[in-house]
Design a protein around this motif. Sequence first.
Motif, short mmCIF file in Angstrom:
data_model
loop_
_atom_site.label_atom_id
_atom_site.label_comp_id
_atom_site.label_asym_id
_atom_site.label_seq_id
_atom_site.Cartn_x
_atom_site.Cartn_y
_atom_site.Cartn_z
N ASN A 48 9.13 -8.04 8.00
CA ASN A 48 8.71 -6.87 7.23
C ASN A 48 8.08 -5.84 8.17
OD1 ASN A 48 8.07 -5.11 5.19
ND2 ASN A 48 6.50 -6.40 4.25
N PRO A 49 8.85 -5.33 9.12
CA PRO A 49 8.27 -4.43 10.13
C PRO A 49 7.77 -3.11 9.57
CG PRO A 49 10.66 -4.45 10.29
CD PRO A 49 10.28 -5.54 9.34
N HIS A 50 8.32 -2.65 8.46
CA HIS A 50 7.91 -1.36 7.90
C HIS A 50 6.50 -1.42 7.32
CE1 HIS A 50 11.79 0.36 8.65
NE2 HIS A 50 12.39 -0.58 7.93
N ASP A 51 5.96 -2.62 7.11
CA ASP A 51 4.58 -2.78 6.66
C ASP A 51 3.66 -3.12 7.82
OD1 ASP A 51 2.65 -2.62 4.69
OD2 ASP A 51 2.81 -4.73 4.13
N ASP A 52 4.08 -2.76 9.05
CA ASP A 52 3.27 -2.96 10.25
C ASP A 52 2.99 -4.44 10.50
OD1 ASP A 52 1.97 -1.73 12.50
OD2 ASP A 52 0.04 -2.22 11.59
N LYS A 53 4.01 -5.27 10.27
CA LYS A 53 3.85 -6.71 10.45
C LYS A 53 4.80 -7.24 11.52
CE LYS A 53 2.31 -7.65 5.72
NZ LYS A 53 2.55 -8.40 4.48
N ARG A 209 -0.13 -0.50 14.30
CA ARG A 209 -0.21 0.86 13.78
C ARG A 209 -1.57 1.15 13.16
NH1 ARG A 209 4.12 2.47 9.38
NH2 ARG A 209 5.47 2.01 11.15
N TYR A 210 -2.06 0.26 12.33
CA TYR A 210 -3.32 0.47 11.63
C TYR A 210 -4.46 -0.40 12.16
CZ TYR A 210 0.04 2.50 8.40
OH TYR A 210 1.06 3.23 7.85
#
Length: 271
Positions: A48-53, A209-210
């Motif tokens: 799930n890369p789009h959720d910064d994972k 990212r976060y």
Amino acid sequence: MTEPLPAGSLPAPGRALATPVVFTADFTSTTQWVAGRSWAYPGGGPVNPHDDKLDYLVADADYSRSGVFRARRRRDGRWNTGLLTTEGSEEGFTVRAGDVLEARVRLPKEIGAWPAIWTWRDGDQEIDIFEYHPDNPDLLEFTNHVRGTNRYHRDEAVRPGAWVDLRTVFGTRSVDWWLNGRPVFTDGRGVGRRWHAYLIVNLSVCAGRYHPAPRQGTTEMSYEVSHLLVRRPATVDAAPDATSEAGDRDVPAATGEERPTHTPEGESAAP
């Protein structure tokens, strides 16, 4: 030190804990829990890369079935991670409006770790019982994504490696969070009368990212859930309705503190 709360944001004294227990987590049970996949991840996972994972979900029992949720670095830069969900299981347990969830959790120590207990159904219905990031060592995140409220709660009892007791009341008009037997946030919005959702317990790994990604020398991380149960007061009349989503919409404005999805500190509101 505990972050001060705005007026009206503390839950009322809790209901008696003698209410019936309808679910006691047995993480070894293959009828209660499905390991290594979740429809909260695109296509059910494993990434799930789009959720910064950096997650790569695995069904290996060593990553979740003992109640110790692990993550281990892979050669390709991702991390094998443990996740359990009631979605798709034989029992198919769902939390309902009015339920009370209690859990005891040992927080991780490693930078980049992203533990959470949360709910999910049909691409939504997410309530975060808790999220934690060791780069903000004294802060827990509590979020009602169903009706758009959350709180970042600082507490001296929260620190890497600490054990904390969590309690969440999924009220129809207010979701209430408790920490170590003390009320810390009520959102004044709730979940609606017919809300219901599956449980997810997992350890994710931040991509940077976060929150910071894991340090170069870190190869493994973990957190533990020693127990998790759900109580259901006998007076609750909130049977699931497959055609209903968030439930009643005529809710009052939130009385708790609301924050944007990401704060200047870099807090992520979704696990």
